[in-house]
Design an enzyme around this catalytic site. Structure first.
Site, short mmCIF file in Angstrom:
data_model
loop_
_atom_site.label_atom_id
_atom_site.label_comp_id
_atom_site.label_asym_id
_atom_site.label_seq_id
_atom_site.Cartn_x
_atom_site.Cartn_y
_atom_site.Cartn_z
N GLU A 77 -9.14 -4.89 -4.66
CA GLU A 77 -8.52 -3.92 -3.75
C GLU A 77 -9.54 -3.07 -2.98
OE1 GLU A 77 -5.39 -3.57 -3.01
OE2 GLU A 77 -4.16 -4.26 -4.69
N SER A 117 0.84 -1.19 0.00
CA SER A 117 0.00 0.00 0.00
C SER A 117 0.88 1.25 0.00
CB SER A 117 -0.96 -0.05 1.19
OG SER A 117 -1.96 0.93 1.06
N HIS A 173 -7.84 -5.30 -0.42
CA HIS A 173 -6.59 -4.62 -0.11
C HIS A 173 -6.00 -5.17 1.18
CE1 HIS A 173 -3.80 -1.32 -0.59
NE2 HIS A 173 -4.02 -0.90 0.63
#
Length: 525
Positions: free
Chosen positions: A328, A205, A429
């Site tokens: 995600e 990330s 995610h």
């Protein structure tokens, strides 16, 4: 300096604590099975007072042996449900430290081990290297590597560029911290059994966004030799005009006039964190797709937009693994986080903003992009668009550029347990993190295996870790375990590894997206 950490002659692992010599003094850790662990070794001094908004300075030397067995202060931040942080951890400015895991095998020949340096995620404003999911013991033991996890400044103190206010402020302090940590690794890791000539920088990330930024940063050249970017928001980098507007809004929230901006150097840290928390929520709500805090083009650490340097073939010549997760955006919908737009209205607002920032984004091109999402008026279509704009396409644009000159591999993490599928999270995610570190069950009441799937998940995790470890050791993700061969990425074929119950290799699995979005990267400025 020794080439390996010390234990007393003749003693067995566990009889006495491991001790290593750094450039600033000796540090003691503890044994976790056959792995020596040091927590919160300082790589810089506390950035407080006049140094609060300055690049990090070396730590103060100490006499005797410094005990490094518990976590120190974590970077000041606004706690929330996005990032699970142990409530026992305390925030403070003495947060520039790192953790080290180093295995000691019974047949240790003294050869230095590959080093893996981890940058945690958290939208540039959350998280810490003290999170349990980033415990490096299993990774270190499985691959006979030294694992380092880095704590660095976040939010207003790390990624809010206040340099437009006065000379007291330096931009990109979080990146400065990470470079200081990599320099510490270069100069000290041999004492922990690591090879300073074989360092893999990896992150997820915003941590992966830092990896892609450092891949194009001249001061970072030579500090790492392989890189792994898991779900990088590689186009989320801002220009100075944008940064100045955010800085002005931050002053308003903290109720300081422009002429008194220097008072931020002595402002109570709680006040800074509170104002930053409001700002970090406010901006993505008003401007979907944008973050308040992110790397900024400063002409030095970030000489220009990283995505441009990738596409110009100017990234560092190191092997790269880069990829994203299939779903995600789903996690942000479940957690009701404003960080990503997940409704049709928010996604359309994001598109309008992108178009306004890119004169070449004609109505025709916007129409071509949206044509790839026939259900854009529904939540499912909005989630897909958000995923692709923030993560999928930026990762492809990075890969296309980097593969011009260096070995590059791309993946898509598709695996999800039955429970995550039922919860409509899927391969959301950050769901790959426990697979990489081998650390499942680090959340309170972790629902991951409530409907089964543990055996398959462990197999997926084993394959994924072996590939990451082979890459760190040899620069090629070729696990010698019968796993599917993973060919390098080439822009002409866009060969991608799909990681699932059974791994598959597919040429250009996102062909329709490439056709719709085009070759020229777009993002926020």
């Amino acid at each position: 300096m020794t080439t390996q950490f010390d234990i007393e002659p003749g003693s067995e692992v566990g009889d006495t604590e491991p001790v290593a010599q750094t450039n600033w003094g000796r540090v003691s850790g503890r044994w976790d099975g056959p792995v020596a662990v040091w927590r919160s070794i300082p790589y810089a001094s506390a950035p407080s007072g006049p140094n609060r908004f300055r690049p990090p300075l070396p730590p103060q030397s100490w006499d005797g042996i410094r005990e490094c067995t518990t976590f120190g202060e974590i970077a000041p931040q606004t706690m929330g449900n996005m990032v699970p942080v142990d409530s026992d951890l305390r925030m403070g400015e003495d947060c520039l430290w790192l953790n080290v895991w180093s295995p000691r095998s019974s047949a240790d020949n003294g050869a230095p081990r590959p080093v893996m340096v981890w940058l945690h995620g958290g939208a540039y404003c959350l998280g810490t290297a003290a999170q349990e999911i980033y415990d490096g013991r299993k990774l270190a033991e499985a691959g006979d590597v030294v694992v380092v996890t880095v704590n660095y400044r976040l939010g207003a103190l790390g990624f809010l560029d206040l340099s437009s206010l006065s000379d007291d402020f330096t931009p990109n302090l979080g990146l400065h911290d990470q470079i200081a940590a990599l320099e510490w690794v270069r100069d000290n890791i041999a004492a922990f059994g690591g090879d300073p000539g074989n360092v893999t920088l990896f992150g997820e990330s915003s941590g992966a966004g830092c990896v892609t930024a450092l891949l194009t940063s001249p001061p970072a050249a030579g500090l790492f030799h392989q890189a792994i970017a898991q779900s990088p928001p590689a186009t989320t980098v801002f220009g100075q005009e944008r940064a100045a507007a955010v800085a002005q809004r931050f002053l308003e929230l903290i109720e300081l006039p422009y002429s008194r901006a220097s008072e931020l150097l002595e402002c109570p840290i709680d006040r800074i964190v509170t104002a930053a928390g409001v700002l970090l929520d406010e901006i993505p709500l008003k401007e979907p797709g944008r973050l308040a805090a992110a790397p900024v083009v400063d002409g030095y650490l970030v000489p220009t937009y990283p995505i441009d340097r990738f596409q110009q073939g100017r990234s560092h010549r190191v092997p790269l693994i880069i990829g994203t997760n299939k779903d995600e955006a789903s996690l942000f919908r479940v957690l009701r986080s404003p960080i990503m737009p997940v409704t049709p209205d928010a996604v359309n607002a994001m598109l309008r903003d992108v178009a306004a920032n890119h004169p070449d984004m004609s109505p025709e091109r916007i129409a071509e992009i949206t044509s790839a999402y026939p259900d854009l008026a529904k939540t499912r279509g909005a989630l897909a668009m958000s995923t692709d704009a923030a993560f999928r396409m930026p990762a492809h644009w990075v890969a296309d550029g980097h593969a011009q000159h260096s070995p590059t591999w791309t993946y898509r993490f598709d695996h999800a347990t039955p429970m995550l599928k039922a919860a409509r999270v899927g391969a959301g995610h950050a769901t790959e993190l426990p697979y990489v570190f081998g650390n499942f069950g680090t959340l309170n009441h972790d629902p991951t295996f409530w409907l089964g799937g543990r055996k398959v998940a462990m197999e997926v995790s084993g394959r994924m870790r072996r590939r990451w470890l082979a890459f760190a050791t040899h620069g090629v993700p070729a696990a010698i375990d019968g796993s599917k061969h993973w060919p390098p990425y080439r822009p002409s074929t866009r060969t991608t590894l799909l990681i699932d119950n059974i791994d598959r290799v597919i040429d250009n699995p996102d062909r329709d997206l490439h056709t719709a979005w085009g070759e020229q990267a777009v993002g926020f400025s």
